[in-house]
Design a protein around this motif. Structure first.
Motif, mmCIF file in Angstrom:
data_model
loop_
_atom_site.group_PDB
_atom_site.id
_atom_site.type_symbol
_atom_site.label_atom_id
_atom_site.label_comp_id
_atom_site.label_asym_id
_atom_site.label_seq_id
_atom_site.Cartn_x
_atom_site.Cartn_y
_atom_site.Cartn_z
ATOM 1 N N GLN A 88 -6.168 2.659 5.883
ATOM 2 C CA GLN A 88 -6.609 1.325 6.006
ATOM 3 C C GLN A 88 -6.542 1.093 7.548
ATOM 4 O OE1 GLN A 88 -8.404 -1.058 4.421
ATOM 5 N NE2 GLN A 88 -8.254 0.381 2.455
ATOM 6 N N TYR A 89 -5.506 1.437 8.163
ATOM 7 C CA TYR A 89 -4.944 1.105 9.425
ATOM 8 C C TYR A 89 -4.939 2.105 10.726
ATOM 9 C CZ TYR A 89 -3.840 -3.411 7.482
ATOM 10 O OH TYR A 89 -4.046 -4.560 6.820
ATOM 11 N N ASN A 90 -5.330 3.401 10.314
ATOM 12 C CA ASN A 90 -5.596 4.365 11.342
ATOM 13 C C ASN A 90 -7.171 4.729 11.259
ATOM 14 O OD1 ASN A 90 -5.998 6.520 12.922
ATOM 15 N ND2 ASN A 90 -4.266 7.640 11.935
ATOM 16 N N PRO A 91 -8.039 4.205 12.244
ATOM 17 C CA PRO A 91 -9.503 4.524 12.249
ATOM 18 C C PRO A 91 -9.945 5.906 12.310
ATOM 19 C CG PRO A 91 -9.010 2.767 13.645
ATOM 20 C CD PRO A 91 -7.619 3.360 13.119
ATOM 21 N N GLN A 92 -9.092 6.739 12.813
ATOM 22 C CA GLN A 92 -9.046 8.123 12.890
ATOM 23 C C GLN A 92 -9.103 8.810 11.507
ATOM 24 O OE1 GLN A 92 -7.196 10.214 16.076
ATOM 25 N NE2 GLN A 92 -8.258 8.978 17.710
ATOM 26 N N ALA A 93 -8.192 8.309 10.892
ATOM 27 C CA ALA A 93 -8.041 8.767 9.300
ATOM 28 C C ALA A 93 -9.351 8.468 8.659
ATOM 29 C CB ALA A 93 -6.835 8.148 9.085
ATOM 30 N N LEU A 114 0.945 -1.203 0.072
ATOM 31 C CA LEU A 114 0.046 -0.139 -0.070
ATOM 32 C C LEU A 114 0.917 1.302 0.040
ATOM 33 C CD1 LEU A 114 -2.713 -0.985 2.631
ATOM 34 C CD2 LEU A 114 -2.908 -1.120 0.068
ATOM 35 N N SER A 115 0.373 2.256 -0.657
ATOM 36 C CA SER A 115 1.005 3.638 -0.613
ATOM 37 C C SER A 115 0.808 3.982 0.833
ATOM 38 C CB SER A 115 0.349 4.407 -1.403
ATOM 39 O OG SER A 115 -1.019 4.761 -0.909
ATOM 40 N N ALA A 116 1.722 5.071 1.432
ATOM 41 C CA ALA A 116 1.708 5.488 2.786
ATOM 42 C C ALA A 116 0.355 6.157 3.111
ATOM 43 C CB ALA A 116 2.776 6.669 2.918
ATOM 44 N N GLU A 117 -0.268 7.047 1.987
ATOM 45 C CA GLU A 117 -1.546 7.464 2.217
ATOM 46 C C GLU A 117 -2.718 6.220 2.403
ATOM 47 O OE1 GLU A 117 -4.778 10.899 0.484
ATOM 48 O OE2 GLU A 117 -2.946 10.011 -0.974
ATOM 49 N N GLU A 118 -2.743 5.287 1.569
ATOM 50 C CA GLU A 118 -3.966 4.290 1.812
ATOM 51 C C GLU A 118 -3.581 3.406 2.975
ATOM 52 O OE1 GLU A 118 -6.990 1.888 0.614
ATOM 53 O OE2 GLU A 118 -6.399 3.924 0.172
ATOM 54 N N HIS A 119 -2.248 3.255 3.346
ATOM 55 C CA HIS A 119 -2.092 2.233 4.544
ATOM 56 C C HIS A 119 -2.345 3.226 5.695
ATOM 57 C CE1 HIS A 119 0.470 -0.678 6.570
ATOM 58 N NE2 HIS A 119 0.325 0.249 7.683
ATOM 59 N N GLU A 120 -2.378 4.503 5.931
ATOM 60 C CA GLU A 120 -2.677 5.398 6.687
ATOM 61 C C GLU A 120 -4.461 5.040 7.004
ATOM 62 O OE1 GLU A 120 -2.203 8.089 10.145
ATOM 63 O OE2 GLU A 120 -0.933 6.748 9.126
ATOM 64 N N GLY A 166 -11.694 -5.082 16.119
ATOM 65 C CA GLY A 166 -10.159 -5.338 16.583
ATOM 66 C C GLY A 166 -9.205 -5.395 15.578
ATOM 67 N N ILE A 167 -7.675 -4.952 15.967
ATOM 68 C CA ILE A 167 -6.676 -5.020 15.478
ATOM 69 C C ILE A 167 -5.742 -6.333 16.152
ATOM 70 C CG2 ILE A 167 -5.537 -3.159 16.744
ATOM 71 C CD1 ILE A 167 -3.923 -2.955 14.265
ATOM 72 N N TYR A 168 -5.626 -7.221 15.302
ATOM 73 C CA TYR A 168 -5.165 -8.415 15.956
ATOM 74 C C TYR A 168 -3.535 -8.813 15.545
ATOM 75 C CZ TYR A 168 -9.858 -8.992 16.799
ATOM 76 O OH TYR A 168 -11.197 -8.753 17.021
ATOM 77 N N ASP A 169 -3.031 -8.160 14.645
ATOM 78 C CA ASP A 169 -1.773 -8.353 14.184
ATOM 79 C C ASP A 169 -1.212 -6.777 14.326
ATOM 80 O OD1 ASP A 169 0.597 -8.215 12.861
ATOM 81 O OD2 ASP A 169 0.043 -9.178 10.875
ATOM 82 N N PRO A 170 -0.329 -6.242 15.276
ATOM 83 C CA PRO A 170 -0.063 -5.194 15.351
ATOM 84 C C PRO A 170 0.951 -4.346 14.256
ATOM 85 C CG PRO A 170 0.151 -6.272 17.346
ATOM 86 C CD PRO A 170 0.130 -7.199 16.264
ATOM 87 N N ARG A 171 1.468 -5.214 13.547
ATOM 88 C CA ARG A 171 2.709 -5.048 12.631
ATOM 89 C C ARG A 171 2.288 -3.888 11.832
ATOM 90 N NH1 ARG A 171 4.418 -9.858 9.507
ATOM 91 N NH2 ARG A 171 2.354 -10.131 9.515
ATOM 92 N N PRO A 172 1.092 -3.737 11.360
ATOM 93 C CA PRO A 172 1.052 -2.390 10.291
ATOM 94 C C PRO A 172 0.804 -1.250 11.112
ATOM 95 C CG PRO A 172 -0.627 -4.456 9.801
ATOM 96 C CD PRO A 172 0.062 -4.648 11.154
ATOM 97 N N VAL A 173 0.741 -1.369 12.218
ATOM 98 C CA VAL A 173 0.777 0.079 12.890
ATOM 99 C C VAL A 173 2.255 0.711 12.740
ATOM 100 C CG1 VAL A 173 0.552 1.050 15.368
ATOM 101 C CG2 VAL A 173 -0.824 -0.894 14.702
#
Length: 289
Positions: A19-24, A11-17, A185-192
Motif C-alpha cells: 500500500q505504501y511503497n509504490p515500487q512494491a 495491516l500486515s507487513a506485506e500489505e503495508h509495503e 502524493g504522500i501527505y502523512d509520512p508516518r506510514p513510511v
C-alpha cells in the motif's frame, strides 16, 4: 473521545509495503521512466536551458530553467518524486516541453535527498528553491508574481510543504504562488516508518509529525488540483482525498480527481499529452491572471 486509529495501523507487513511503497505495487516502475527518456532527450535538445543554477550551498540545491519565448512569462516549478531519497531533475526534462510551448517558463528542481539529509532538510530545500525562483526568476524572463507549482509523489508532499510554509514570517506575501497541482502524493509520512523505504528515509516519529502536511495549517490559499491514479493502491488513493479534505477545511475548494488508466509512475505521461487532465490543470493554474 478517543482518536480513531489510522487506516494503516492494522495491516500486515506485506500489505503495508504494498500500500505504501509504490515500487512494491508496481514492480515494473522503471519502464515508465524509460519510456519518457526519448521525450526528455528531445526536449533537452530543442529547448533553451539555464542549467544547474545553485539556489543554496548544498550540492543538490540546483535547478534548471527552461524560459518561454516571451518576457514576463508565467512561471511553473516542478518538484520530482523518488520518495525523498532518489531521482534527479535530468529525468524530468519532458515536463517542460508542452509548458514552454504554452508560453510558461518552467523550472525543474533538484533538492536534498535522504539519507544524507533528513526529511526536514529535504522540505527546507524545496521551500528554498521556490523562494529563489520568487526572488530571481525575473532575470530569466519570468514573472515572479505568477509562480505555480506541481509535484509528483514525494514532490507532491514537497508542494504541500510550500503551501504550509510560513512565508509571512520572512516578510513574504505568499500571493506570488497562484496555483498548485499535486499528483499521487504522500501527505502523512508516518506510514513510511513501517516500509522498507525507511532504511534510507530514516524517519522518526518526531520528524514524521513535523512533516505531516495533512495536519499542518495551510498558509498559501491558492487554487489547487489533486490527482491520483485509479490503479494505485487504495490507501495511497485515500491520502489524496484526505489532503483534499484538509484543504477544504482550510477554506479552499480543491478539485480532486482519480484518473482511471494510470498507476503511480506512468501518470506523469500526462505532461506529454496535449489536452490531458493534468497538463490542462497545470497550464490553467500557471496562466491564471
Amino acid at each position: 473521545m478517543t482518536s480513531q486509529a489510522p487506516l494503516w495501523s492494522g495491516l500486515s507487513a506485506e500489505e503495508h509495503e504494498f500500500q505504501y511503497n509504490p515500487q512494491a505495487a508496481f514492480p515494473n516502475y522503471a519502464d515508465a521512466q524509460a519510456g519518457r527518456q526519448a521525450a526528455s532527450a528531445a526536449a533537452r535538445a530543442s529547448l533553451t536551458c539555464h542549467a544547474d543554477i545553485a539556489y543554496g550551498d548544498h550540492p543538490l540545491r540546483k535547478l534548471d530553467i527552461y524560459p518561454a519565448a516571451q518576457a514576463g512569462a508565467p512561471v511553473h516549478v516542478f518538484l520530482h518524486g523518488g520518495y525523498w531519497r532518489a531521482q534527479d531533475k535530468q529525468n524530468f526534462v519532458f515536463v517542460a516541453r508542452e509548458l514552454v510551448a504554452a508560453g510558461i517558463t518552467t523550472v525543474v528542481v533538484n533538492y536534498e535527498l535522504c539519507p544524507a539529509s533528513t526529511l526536514d532538510g529535504v522540505a527546507a530545500s524545496a521551500v528554498a528553491a521556490v523562494d529563489w525562483v520568487r526572488r530571481e526568476i525575473g532575470a530569466y524572463g519570468g514573472d515572479a508574481r505568477r509562480v505555480s507549482l506541481s509535484g509528483h509523489s514525494a514532490g507532491a508532499h514537497l508542494t504541500a510543504e510550500v503551501l504550509a510554509h510560513d512565508w509571512a514570517a520572512a516578510g513574504v506575501d505568499p500571493a506570488f504562488i497562484v496555483g498548485a497541482v499535486l499528483i499521487s502524493g504522500i501527505y502523512d509520512p508516518r506510514p513510511v516508518m513501517r516500509t522498507s523505504v525507511n532504511a534510507e528515509v530514516r524517519l522518526t516519529e518526531e520528524i514524521a509529525l513535523r512533516r505531516d502536511v495533512e495536519r499542518r495549517p495551510v498558509v498559501v490559499r491558492c487554487p489547487a488540483t489533486i490527482f491520483v491514479g485509479g490503479r494505485e493502491p487504495w490507501q495511497w488513493i485515500d491520502m489524496s482525498y484526505r489532503y483534499g479534505h484538509h484543504l477544504h477545511r482550510a477554506g479552499m475548494n480543491p478539485e480532486v480527481h482519480t484518473l482511471p488508466r494510470w498507476g503511480h509512475f506512468d501518470i506523469l505521461n500526462e505532461y506529454l499529452e496535449p489536452g490531458s487532465p493534468i497538463l490542462n490543470a497545470v497550464i490553467r493554474h500557471a496562466t491564471r491572471a
